[in-house]
Design an enzyme around this catalytic site. Structure first.
Site, PDB file in Angstrom:
ATOM      1  N   GLY A  81       2.716   3.411   6.220  1.00 50.68           N
ATOM      2  CA  GLY A  81       2.829   3.026   4.810  1.00 50.68           C
ATOM      3  C   GLY A  81       3.151   1.549   4.665  1.00 50.68           C
ATOM      4  N   GLY A 130       2.594  -0.715   1.423  1.00 49.41           N
ATOM      5  CA  GLY A 130       3.328  -0.435   0.189  1.00 49.41           C
ATOM      6  C   GLY A 130       4.349  -1.514  -0.125  1.00 49.41           C
ATOM      7  CD  GLN A 131       8.607  -2.210  -4.620  1.00 49.03           C
ATOM      8  OE1 GLN A 131       8.828  -0.990  -4.636  1.00 49.03           O
ATOM      9  NE2 GLN A 131       9.187  -3.039  -5.465  1.00 49.03           N
ATOM     10  CG  LEU A 132      10.674  -0.445   2.134  1.00 46.87           C
ATOM     11  CD1 LEU A 132      11.716  -1.540   1.929  1.00 46.87           C
ATOM     12  CD2 LEU A 132      11.358   0.934   2.179  1.00 46.87           C
ATOM     13  CE1 TYR A 174       9.458   9.709  -3.206  1.00 46.32           C
ATOM     14  CE2 TYR A 174      11.058   9.540  -4.989  1.00 46.32           C
ATOM     15  CZ  TYR A 174      10.502   9.037  -3.820  1.00 46.32           C
ATOM     16  OH  TYR A 174      10.988   7.880  -3.272  1.00 46.32           O
ATOM     17  CE  LYS A 216      11.069   9.976  -0.056  1.00 45.30           C
ATOM     18  NZ  LYS A 216      10.649   9.409   1.232  1.00 45.30           N
ATOM     19  CG  ASP A 242      -0.855   1.780   3.959  1.00 53.94           C
ATOM     20  OD1 ASP A 242       0.302   1.491   3.594  1.00 53.94           O
ATOM     21  OD2 ASP A 242      -1.616   2.510   3.275  1.00 53.94           O
ATOM     22  CB  ILE A 243      -3.783   6.150   4.472  1.00 60.22           C
ATOM     23  CG1 ILE A 243      -4.969   7.069   4.678  1.00 60.22           C
ATOM     24  CG2 ILE A 243      -3.535   5.885   2.997  1.00 60.22           C
ATOM     25  CD1 ILE A 243      -4.664   8.519   4.421  1.00 60.22           C
ATOM     26  NE  ARG A 244      -2.277   2.186   0.319  1.00 65.31           N
ATOM     27  CZ  ARG A 244      -1.234   1.866  -0.433  1.00 65.31           C
ATOM     28  NH1 ARG A 244      -1.395   1.475  -1.662  1.00 65.31           N
ATOM     29  NH2 ARG A 244      -0.008   1.911   0.067  1.00 65.31           N
TER      30      ARG A 244
END
Ligand code: AKB
Length: 312
Positions: free
Chosen positions: A13, A16-18, A136, A140, A39-41
């Site tokens: 990931g 992403g942002q983090l 979500y 978690k 990342d998957i992207r």
């Protein structure tokens, strides 16, 4: 004598942002070659649902630590609950199984979304009831218990933080309830009116990205025997409302305007803590945030306005 393995870090990931910022901080600390950002992207694709691909990556790259950030956030999760559950849970289990087999250290982010009904929302304690209202949050809360289980049963050194909303300027968040706290700055810097999807008085805890990254690195370098929480540590930065962001931004950019049009994310925000007791993090590994609201606003605008010079 046991040979110590050179640190080799896999970040999932990472687009992403983090992930974007954490991968950079890890590269600074361990060197570029030691960090494999996937990342998957994007350029180095890895689907954490593909157990075999994940396993191959760990073996081929000699991975010793995984920062497993790939997940679907709260608002997107409510649009596709079963996809979110699958990705968030199976991805974590895949990582924990590989960590168990290869004695890897793991960082896994949890969230304030683990909390819901029956908490003191203004000062939510570390060991409060977990009754999340989103898929979500359910993923978690369950993930935290899996982490503790793998630590206690198999000795996997997995560590975790309950992040509040994260504020940053380099990579945008995607699909969260706290995303407004970044969007509001992006609109202000472009000279645009912002329509906020939460009500003006909705208090939520937030953390500035440099504090979040530092907290992660500090937790991961703490001696294992100082850690008393093996689910996930509460982490508090600043508790803030949209109206306060608006006022602080307008003090710098007097023409900035915000409209308020609450949507389904308001219901999510209304179940979350407004502030947390992060005493265990402070005591166990010395956590202390450095950014307050004025310094967050100042730093965000300084950095965002650099790329929008004509709108200053
Ligand atoms: C979200 O809003 O879903 C996330 C979080 C608080 O975990 N930013």
């Amino acid at each position: 004598m046991m040979k110590t393995r050179a640190t080799r870090i896999l970040v999932t990931g990472a687009a992403g942002q983090l992930g974007t910022e954490l991968a950079n901080a890890l590269r600074e600390r361990h060197g570029n070659a030691a960090v494999i950002a996937t990342d998957i992207r994007g350029g180095n694709p890895l689907n954490v649902m593909d157990k075999i691909a994940l396993h191959r990556m760990v073996i081929d790259e000699g991975i010793t630590e995984i920062y497993h950030l790939a997940a679907m956030l709260s608002a997107s999760g409510e649009q596709s609950p079963l996809v979110a559950w699958d990705l968030n849970m199976q991805g974590l289990i895949n990582v924990l199984e590989i960590a168990k087999a290869h004695a890897l250290r793991v960082f896994w982010p949890s969230s304030i979304a683990v909390f819901g009904a029956h908490i003191d929302r203004t000062f939510t304690r570390q060991f409060s009831i977990l009754e999340p209202a989103t898929v979500y949050g359910i993923s978690k809360a369950s993930g935290e218990l899996w982490c503790k289980y793998y630590f206690e049963k198999y000795g996997v050194d997995v560590r975790s933080l309950r992040y509040p909303g994260l504020i940053s300027y380099s990579a945008p968040p995607g699909g969260g309830t706290t995303d407004y706290a970044v969007d509001i700055f992006l609109h202000a810097a472009k000279g645009e009116v912002y329509t906020c999807f939460l009500k003006p008085m909705t208090t939520l805890p937030m953390l500035y990205m440099p504090d979040a990254v530092r907290a992660t690195l500090e937790l991961m370098s703490a001696p294992a025997d100082t850690l008393t929480v093996r689910t996930s540590y509460n982490l508090q930065g600043v508790s803030v409302r949209p109206l306060e962001f608006e006022a602080h931004i307008r003090a710098r950019l007097p023409n900035f305007r915000v409209n308020y049009l609450a949507d389904f994310r308001q219901r999510i925000a209304d179940t979350w803590p407004q502030g947390l007791d992060d005493g265990y993090a402070r005591r166990d590994w010395g956590w202390k945030p450095q950014f307050d609201l004025p310094s967050i606003v100042e730093d965000m605008l300084k950095n965002l306005l650099k790329s929008e010079p004509e709108k200053k």
